[in-house]
Design a protein around this motif. Structure first.
Motif, mmCIF file in Angstrom:
data_model
loop_
_atom_site.group_PDB
_atom_site.id
_atom_site.type_symbol
_atom_site.label_atom_id
_atom_site.label_comp_id
_atom_site.label_asym_id
_atom_site.label_seq_id
_atom_site.Cartn_x
_atom_site.Cartn_y
_atom_site.Cartn_z
ATOM 1 N N GLU A 181 12.620 16.810 2.363
ATOM 2 C CA GLU A 181 13.760 16.769 2.056
ATOM 3 C C GLU A 181 14.692 15.581 2.215
ATOM 4 O OE1 GLU A 181 15.823 19.499 0.978
ATOM 5 O OE2 GLU A 181 13.915 20.763 0.867
ATOM 6 N N VAL A 182 14.163 14.685 2.847
ATOM 7 C CA VAL A 182 14.901 13.307 3.457
ATOM 8 C C VAL A 182 14.652 12.367 2.715
ATOM 9 C CG1 VAL A 182 15.497 11.818 5.261
ATOM 10 C CG2 VAL A 182 15.386 14.360 6.005
ATOM 11 N N CYS A 183 13.469 11.929 2.776
ATOM 12 C CA CYS A 183 12.955 10.757 1.950
ATOM 13 C C CYS A 183 12.284 11.199 0.494
ATOM 14 C CB CYS A 183 11.786 10.132 2.455
ATOM 15 S SG CYS A 183 10.244 10.965 2.889
ATOM 16 N N GLU A 184 11.936 12.585 0.220
ATOM 17 C CA GLU A 184 11.546 12.987 -1.098
ATOM 18 C C GLU A 184 10.103 12.635 -1.502
ATOM 19 O OE1 GLU A 184 14.366 12.005 -3.971
ATOM 20 O OE2 GLU A 184 16.107 13.426 -3.345
ATOM 21 N N LYS A 185 9.307 12.003 -0.548
ATOM 22 C CA LYS A 185 7.907 11.619 -0.819
ATOM 23 C C LYS A 185 7.304 13.177 -0.587
ATOM 24 C CE LYS A 185 8.336 6.917 1.014
ATOM 25 N NZ LYS A 185 7.747 6.118 2.398
ATOM 26 N N PRO A 186 6.113 12.984 -1.362
ATOM 27 C CA PRO A 186 5.010 14.145 -1.433
ATOM 28 C C PRO A 186 4.529 14.325 0.070
ATOM 29 C CG PRO A 186 4.379 12.585 -3.124
ATOM 30 C CD PRO A 186 5.647 11.845 -2.419
ATOM 31 N N LEU A 187 4.485 15.598 0.505
ATOM 32 C CA LEU A 187 4.033 15.974 1.734
ATOM 33 C C LEU A 187 2.553 16.101 1.684
ATOM 34 C CD1 LEU A 187 6.981 18.458 2.735
ATOM 35 C CD2 LEU A 187 6.662 16.209 3.591
ATOM 36 N N LYS A 188 1.876 15.622 2.582
ATOM 37 C CA LYS A 188 0.383 15.941 2.974
ATOM 38 C C LYS A 188 -0.017 17.121 3.845
ATOM 39 C CE LYS A 188 -0.793 11.027 2.163
ATOM 40 N NZ LYS A 188 -1.501 9.903 2.730
ATOM 41 N N ASN A 189 -0.992 17.872 3.769
ATOM 42 C CA ASN A 189 -1.192 18.662 4.408
ATOM 43 C C ASN A 189 -1.046 18.542 6.045
ATOM 44 O OD1 ASN A 189 -2.155 20.300 2.296
ATOM 45 N ND2 ASN A 189 -4.023 19.667 2.444
ATOM 46 N N GLY A 190 -0.096 19.249 6.526
ATOM 47 C CA GLY A 190 0.118 19.274 8.061
ATOM 48 C C GLY A 190 0.860 18.089 8.446
ATOM 49 N N ASN A 191 1.351 17.311 7.593
ATOM 50 C CA ASN A 191 2.061 16.119 8.065
ATOM 51 C C ASN A 191 3.699 16.320 7.674
ATOM 52 O OD1 ASN A 191 2.621 13.493 8.867
ATOM 53 N ND2 ASN A 191 2.740 12.573 6.803
ATOM 54 N N PHE A 192 4.083 17.531 7.964
ATOM 55 C CA PHE A 192 5.452 18.075 8.058
ATOM 56 C C PHE A 192 5.689 19.000 8.893
ATOM 57 C CE2 PHE A 192 3.281 20.710 5.101
ATOM 58 C CZ PHE A 192 3.506 21.836 5.388
ATOM 59 N N ILE A 193 7.288 19.011 9.280
ATOM 60 C CA ILE A 193 7.871 20.182 9.764
ATOM 61 C C ILE A 193 8.592 21.074 9.128
ATOM 62 C CG2 ILE A 193 9.282 20.621 11.865
ATOM 63 C CD1 ILE A 193 6.908 18.887 12.481
ATOM 64 N N SER A 194 8.463 22.382 9.082
ATOM 65 C CA SER A 194 9.204 23.414 8.307
ATOM 66 C C SER A 194 10.214 23.738 9.085
ATOM 67 C CB SER A 194 8.130 24.361 7.566
ATOM 68 O OG SER A 194 7.516 25.278 8.771
#
Length: 211
Positions: A181-194
């Protein structure tokens, strides 16, 4: 010491971008003395150097320069890209010793003309310490005939056909991938906070910066 020089070289200028660099022991150089078409650029550069020196004996510029380049092509429809030929021309001028480094040219004006009988380029060099450059862009009182340009022959029909398909592929790629939501880069598996019930996703790098 002269504050002006002029170089005239017959023939249609050659673009350096048309020649491939050859790798040798991790270094890159333009091929020469190969007996093939690739030698053409090296010969052209040497021709410029010889004529520049012969036409301006004893002149060596070491300070900043204003350059006015007039290119006369044989054909209005078929000729090199004018913005690509300056490198080959100034490489030859530098090789002649007329200038120390092509970085000396701090102001450059390029004009395109056509001369079927005598294609050539004319380069005028002025010491910036002694000369100034002024130009004006103004609206014509009577418009001239419009000159339309087309894609290169080897790309006709390819560009228009590829664009819609490429655009669709990009759109599908964007739709399928979850993005931060911030940098708009694609998210990889497990590399994000929901958060917000899974509706808000933030990559860990951006989350660390927000903390």
């Amino acid at each position: 010491m002269s504050d002006y020089a002029k170089v005239v070289v017959p023939g249609t200028p050659i673009s350096k971008s048309n020649f491939k660099m050859v790798s040798k022991e991790g270094r890159f150089f333009l091929p020469k003395n190969t007996g093939s078409y690739s030698d053409r650029y090296d010969v052209y550069e040497s021709t410029i150097a010889l004529l520049a020196r012969a036409q301006n004996p004893g002149i060596v510029f070491t300070d900043a320069l204003i350059a006015v380049l007039k290119v006369f092509y044989k054909s209005e429809k078929r000729h090199p890209d004018t913005n690509n030929i300056t490198k080959s021309i100034f490489d030859g001028i530098e090789k002649s010793g007329l200038i120390i480094n092509d970085a000396q040219v701090t102001r450059l004006v390029i004009e395109e003309y056509y001369d079927k009988e005598n294609p050539r380029f004319e380069l005028e060099l002025y010491k910036e310490s002694q000369f100034n450059l002024d130009f004006t862009v103004y609206r014509r009182e009577t418009p001239i005939e419009v000159k339309n340009y087309e894609p290169p022959a080897n790309t006709k029909g390819k560009i228009s056909n590829k664009l819609p398909a490429k655009k669709k592929a990009v759109e599908e790629d964007l739709k399928d991938k979850k993005r931060c939501e911030v940098c708009e880069k694609p998210l990889k598996n497990g590399n994000f906070i929901s958060g917000n019930g899974g509706r808000t996703l933030i990559c860990k790098d951006c989350f660390a910066k927000l903390r």
